[in-house]
Design a protein around this motif. Sequence first.
Motif, PDB file in Angstrom:
ATOM      1  N   GLU A  30     -20.351 -33.679 -54.131  1.00 31.86           N
ATOM      2  CA  GLU A  30     -19.789 -32.659 -53.247  1.00 31.86           C
ATOM      3  C   GLU A  30     -18.466 -33.032 -52.572  1.00 31.86           C
ATOM      4  OE1 GLU A  30     -20.464 -29.525 -52.715  1.00 31.86           O
ATOM      5  OE2 GLU A  30     -22.147 -29.519 -54.104  1.00 31.86           O
TER       6      GLU A  30
ATOM      7  N   ILE B 156     -25.325 -34.915 -53.934  1.00 32.98           N
ATOM      8  CA  ILE B 156     -24.575 -35.159 -52.702  1.00 32.98           C
ATOM      9  C   ILE B 156     -23.305 -35.944 -53.006  1.00 32.98           C
ATOM     10  CG2 ILE B 156     -24.694 -36.091 -50.364  1.00 32.98           C
ATOM     11  CD1 ILE B 156     -26.650 -33.762 -51.065  1.00 32.98           C
TER      12      ILE B 156
ATOM     13  N   THR C 293     -25.476 -26.311 -50.526  1.00 31.95           N
ATOM     14  CA  THR C 293     -25.332 -27.757 -50.347  1.00 31.95           C
ATOM     15  C   THR C 293     -23.901 -28.116 -49.970  1.00 31.95           C
ATOM     16  OG1 THR C 293     -27.122 -28.174 -51.922  1.00 31.95           O
ATOM     17  CG2 THR C 293     -25.616 -30.001 -51.470  1.00 31.95           C
TER      18      THR C 293
ATOM     19  N   ARG D 266     -32.209 -32.494 -51.382  1.00 32.56           N
ATOM     20  CA  ARG D 266     -31.410 -32.466 -52.600  1.00 32.56           C
ATOM     21  C   ARG D 266     -31.282 -33.875 -53.169  1.00 32.56           C
ATOM     22  NH1 ARG D 266     -32.595 -28.112 -52.138  1.00 32.56           N
ATOM     23  NH2 ARG D 266     -31.451 -26.177 -52.457  1.00 32.56           N
TER      24      ARG D 266
ATOM     25  N   MET E  38     -27.804 -36.936 -45.184  1.00 32.29           N
ATOM     26  CA  MET E  38     -28.431 -35.733 -45.735  1.00 32.29           C
ATOM     27  C   MET E  38     -29.939 -35.923 -45.812  1.00 32.29           C
ATOM     28  SD  MET E  38     -26.618 -32.962 -46.673  1.00 32.29           S
ATOM     29  CE  MET E  38     -27.487 -32.267 -48.076  1.00 32.29           C
TER      30      MET E  38
ATOM     31  N   TRP F  32     -33.522 -29.105 -46.321  1.00 29.23           N
ATOM     32  CA  TRP F  32     -32.682 -28.840 -47.488  1.00 29.23           C
ATOM     33  C   TRP F  32     -32.646 -30.092 -48.371  1.00 29.23           C
ATOM     34  CZ3 TRP F  32     -31.460 -24.288 -49.213  1.00 29.23           C
ATOM     35  CH2 TRP F  32     -30.498 -24.159 -50.225  1.00 29.23           C
TER      36      TRP F  32
END
Length: 214
Positions: free
Chosen positions: A50, A47, A10, A42, A32, A40
């Motif tokens: 990150e 997010i 990620t 998530r 995202m 992917w």
Amino acid sequence: MSTTPTLTTTSYAVLGLLAVRRWSTYELAQQMDRSLGRIWPRAQSKIYEEPKKLVRLGLAEASREAVGRRPRTVYGITPDGRQALASWLHVPGTGPALESEQLLQIFFADSGTRTDTLATLRAARAWADERNEDNLAAIEAYRAGTGPFPERTAQTMLVGGFLTEYYRLVASWAEWAAGIVEGWPEDPRAAQAPPTEMQRIDRRAHWPEQFGHE
């Protein structure tokens, strides 16, 4: 014990988006979901964590800007971040991981009814149709020249090709499986596997030979 945060897949996904342009955390979470959610997925909470982690590692940088009267923080990739992203791309990643509640229900169908199984297969077909509607909308946008980041169409096309084949596979499988289950008794415990279909699966399982593989 080291407290240095580690990079996850990620993390690299976020780095990849930062390599495209600068984003706020809200924009990153939205992007995202929009561009990577099908390959992917998530949680948004992950997010949001990150960018700050990437800043601490020197792989991203944060700056303040104003949107009207409201300030916000935006993140961009650093030269070290680009190097980390390139290094990650240099090593092939792991293959797809399949997870499907519907397949799990089919696997244990002998504890339910034929009607239950057919309903699950209809839902699988509907899922494929619904997802492919989004796929078709994206294709039409690129055809019309309105797709996002047109300079990246060559890369987007490859992923779109995979998703197209995947949705088509699910739809085709659901139709095939429903045709077989239609012939089951209402109690799936008494169902039999047609020998011709077992032979068909056996033949298709040798598909690597068609590509010249050993």
